[in-house]
Design a protein around this motif. Sequence first.
Motif, mmCIF file in Angstrom:
data_model
loop_
_atom_site.group_PDB
_atom_site.id
_atom_site.type_symbol
_atom_site.label_atom_id
_atom_site.label_comp_id
_atom_site.label_asym_id
_atom_site.label_seq_id
_atom_site.Cartn_x
_atom_site.Cartn_y
_atom_site.Cartn_z
ATOM 1 N N ARG A 107 0.700 -1.258 0.048
ATOM 2 C CA ARG A 107 0.071 0.262 0.051
ATOM 3 C C ARG A 107 1.013 1.167 -0.027
ATOM 4 O O ARG A 107 1.932 1.281 0.464
ATOM 5 C CB ARG A 107 -0.850 0.131 1.128
ATOM 6 N N GLN A 108 0.385 2.196 -0.699
ATOM 7 C CA GLN A 108 1.009 3.610 -0.516
ATOM 8 C C GLN A 108 -0.010 4.639 0.196
ATOM 9 O O GLN A 108 -1.104 4.937 -0.201
ATOM 10 C CB GLN A 108 1.203 4.162 -1.618
ATOM 11 N N ALA A 109 0.419 5.290 1.495
ATOM 12 C CA ALA A 109 -0.330 6.053 2.283
ATOM 13 C C ALA A 109 0.244 7.450 2.209
ATOM 14 O O ALA A 109 1.376 7.677 1.976
ATOM 15 C CB ALA A 109 -0.220 5.629 3.668
ATOM 16 N N PRO A 110 -0.757 8.523 2.442
ATOM 17 C CA PRO A 110 -0.369 9.945 2.286
ATOM 18 C C PRO A 110 0.642 10.101 3.235
ATOM 19 O O PRO A 110 0.555 9.654 4.653
ATOM 20 C CB PRO A 110 -1.568 10.692 2.390
ATOM 21 N N GLY A 111 1.471 10.930 3.060
ATOM 22 C CA GLY A 111 2.773 11.240 4.007
ATOM 23 C C GLY A 111 3.958 10.594 4.359
ATOM 24 O O GLY A 111 4.473 10.031 3.211
ATOM 25 N N MET A 112 4.687 10.471 5.525
ATOM 26 C CA MET A 112 5.762 9.927 5.438
ATOM 27 C C MET A 112 6.060 8.336 5.518
ATOM 28 O O MET A 112 4.991 7.685 6.020
ATOM 29 C CB MET A 112 6.785 10.688 6.415
ATOM 30 N N SER A 113 6.901 7.834 5.005
ATOM 31 C CA SER A 113 7.301 6.426 5.502
ATOM 32 C C SER A 113 7.733 6.193 6.589
ATOM 33 O O SER A 113 8.196 7.019 7.656
ATOM 34 C CB SER A 113 8.061 5.838 4.486
ATOM 35 N N GLY A 114 7.852 5.103 7.094
ATOM 36 C CA GLY A 114 8.413 4.803 8.620
ATOM 37 C C GLY A 114 9.701 4.817 8.410
ATOM 38 O O GLY A 114 10.483 4.917 7.613
ATOM 39 N N ILE A 115 10.091 5.387 9.774
ATOM 40 C CA ILE A 115 11.471 5.532 9.878
ATOM 41 C C ILE A 115 12.198 4.814 11.247
ATOM 42 O O ILE A 115 11.508 4.802 12.237
ATOM 43 C CB ILE A 115 11.794 7.263 10.145
ATOM 44 N N ALA A 116 13.174 4.509 10.881
ATOM 45 C CA ALA A 116 14.117 3.905 12.227
ATOM 46 C C ALA A 116 15.365 4.708 12.301
ATOM 47 O O ALA A 116 16.304 4.539 11.530
ATOM 48 C CB ALA A 116 14.164 2.412 11.879
ATOM 49 N N HIS A 117 15.775 5.166 13.464
ATOM 50 C CA HIS A 117 16.801 5.685 13.753
ATOM 51 C C HIS A 117 17.663 4.856 14.709
ATOM 52 O O HIS A 117 17.243 4.334 15.575
ATOM 53 C CB HIS A 117 16.668 6.984 14.528
ATOM 54 N N ILE A 118 18.734 4.363 13.893
ATOM 55 C CA ILE A 118 19.647 3.418 14.562
ATOM 56 C C ILE A 118 21.071 3.901 14.800
ATOM 57 O O ILE A 118 21.792 4.176 13.878
ATOM 58 C CB ILE A 118 19.664 2.022 13.464
ATOM 59 N N VAL A 119 21.548 3.384 16.067
ATOM 60 C CA VAL A 119 23.085 3.832 16.358
ATOM 61 C C VAL A 119 23.659 2.275 16.488
ATOM 62 O O VAL A 119 23.440 1.352 17.279
ATOM 63 C CB VAL A 119 23.205 4.496 17.812
ATOM 64 N N VAL A 120 24.629 2.246 15.552
ATOM 65 C CA VAL A 120 25.576 0.867 15.884
ATOM 66 C C VAL A 120 26.894 1.291 16.281
ATOM 67 O O VAL A 120 27.648 2.104 15.911
ATOM 68 C CB VAL A 120 25.639 0.380 14.353
ATOM 69 N N ASP A 121 27.240 0.561 17.387
ATOM 70 C CA ASP A 121 28.929 1.006 17.987
ATOM 71 C C ASP A 121 29.801 -0.422 17.077
ATOM 72 O O ASP A 121 29.241 -1.255 16.736
ATOM 73 C CB ASP A 121 28.701 0.548 19.512
ATOM 74 N N ASP A 122 30.852 -0.047 17.802
ATOM 75 C CA ASP A 122 32.102 -0.741 17.193
ATOM 76 C C ASP A 122 32.106 -2.363 17.483
ATOM 77 O O ASP A 122 32.635 -3.279 16.885
ATOM 78 C CB ASP A 122 33.378 -0.305 17.487
ATOM 79 N N ALA A 123 31.335 -2.721 18.851
ATOM 80 C CA ALA A 123 31.019 -3.900 19.220
ATOM 81 C C ALA A 123 30.077 -4.715 18.417
ATOM 82 O O ALA A 123 29.925 -5.882 18.464
ATOM 83 C CB ALA A 123 30.724 -3.947 20.674
ATOM 84 N N GLY A 124 29.303 -4.066 17.383
ATOM 85 C CA GLY A 124 28.135 -4.781 16.854
ATOM 86 C C GLY A 124 26.684 -4.520 17.305
ATOM 87 O O GLY A 124 25.825 -4.918 16.862
ATOM 88 N N GLY A 125 27.050 -3.755 18.721
ATOM 89 C CA GLY A 125 25.461 -3.651 19.236
ATOM 90 C C GLY A 125 24.904 -2.500 18.566
ATOM 91 O O GLY A 125 25.396 -1.665 18.059
ATOM 92 N N ASN A 126 23.434 -2.423 18.973
ATOM 93 C CA ASN A 126 22.800 -1.127 18.207
ATOM 94 C C ASN A 126 21.345 -0.708 19.318
ATOM 95 O O ASN A 126 21.256 -1.561 20.155
ATOM 96 C CB ASN A 126 22.177 -1.744 17.034
ATOM 97 N N SER A 127 21.035 0.196 19.268
ATOM 98 C CA SER A 127 19.831 0.993 19.851
ATOM 99 C C SER A 127 19.138 1.504 18.731
ATOM 100 O O SER A 127 19.531 2.095 17.733
ATOM 101 C CB SER A 127 20.120 1.700 21.056
ATOM 102 N N ILE A 128 17.822 1.526 18.742
ATOM 103 C CA ILE A 128 16.734 1.778 17.619
ATOM 104 C C ILE A 128 15.655 2.459 18.206
ATOM 105 O O ILE A 128 14.966 2.298 19.201
ATOM 106 C CB ILE A 128 16.254 0.509 17.022
ATOM 107 N N ILE A 129 15.562 3.441 17.487
ATOM 108 C CA ILE A 129 14.089 4.301 17.729
ATOM 109 C C ILE A 129 13.319 4.289 16.255
ATOM 110 O O ILE A 129 13.799 4.480 15.420
ATOM 111 C CB ILE A 129 14.245 5.884 17.857
ATOM 112 N N VAL A 130 11.978 3.785 16.581
ATOM 113 C CA VAL A 130 10.994 3.814 15.501
ATOM 114 C C VAL A 130 9.832 4.671 15.343
ATOM 115 O O VAL A 130 9.567 4.856 16.222
ATOM 116 C CB VAL A 130 10.491 2.295 15.284
#
Length: 294
Positions: A83-106
């Motif tokens: 589907r295509q909805a009016p407005g913005m697509s979903g966004i995920a802000h992801i921080v990846v560290d050098d150990a391969g770990g991550n934190s995510i805001i959706v």
Amino acid sequence: MISVFGSANMDLVAYVSEAPRRGETVTGREFRTVPGGKGANQAIAAARAGAQVAFLGAVGDDAFGAEIRDTLAAAGVDVKLLRQAPGMSGIAHIVVDDAGGNSIIVVPGANGTIGGPTGDERAVIAASQALLLQLELPMEAVIAAARAAREAAVPVILTPAPAQPLPGALLDAVTLLLPNEHEAAGITGAATPEAALDALLERVDEAVITLGSQGALYGSGSGERIRVPAVKVKAVDTTAAGDTFAGAFAVARAEGREAEDALRFASAAAALSVRCEGASTSMPTRAEIDASLS
């Protein structure tokens, strides 16, 4: 065919030596935009692992939406009903560290506009060998899709992430629950993965708990318990490991593989995915998974 009813996001990924603490600013070494979202990731993982896949979800009418659609199609995923909805697509802000770990805001964007499956989407689900679900869509939509699959006798595989309470109406329609160890502990309150597995199996027919570098644990209501070790690799970015595991596991089960074989196939796929940066860009092909296992 495997159907995936789920989220599609654009991942905005920053790579840093160490993730910032609250109130702290750090300098990153790289930034990328990568199409993702747990639903789209699982669809791409399943397609690359060898399945015919239909993706059911929504993107916005922005440039990110067009890129997400093109990325799914390029991976061999059927996007005719996307589907295509009016407005913005979903966004995920992801921080990846050098150990391969991550934190995510959706930020849900178009994903938040989805209600239950349409008539055409229900027909696709009913024709599938499995339905993959996650929890980045509104809960009522996820429940409706799970019920549509259950009514058609299609197995439902649910990744309960992002972690949140699981209504009985959803669990009643789920065939196999696939949390990681932290999600399993949160759902059950159990102190160990083994205890969490026993608790999950009081609510669903089958469950798999992924344990990161410690492998994966499977159980069924009939009393079967299987543990397989992880494939040892140097992790660069673990962002898509769980989604890769889910997509590959669904493919293996749809092909009729027994639980242990499916666990090994999925574990190999997940291990290959963490060796590269990015989510959808890191997922292995069927040939790469088979080569790893051989």
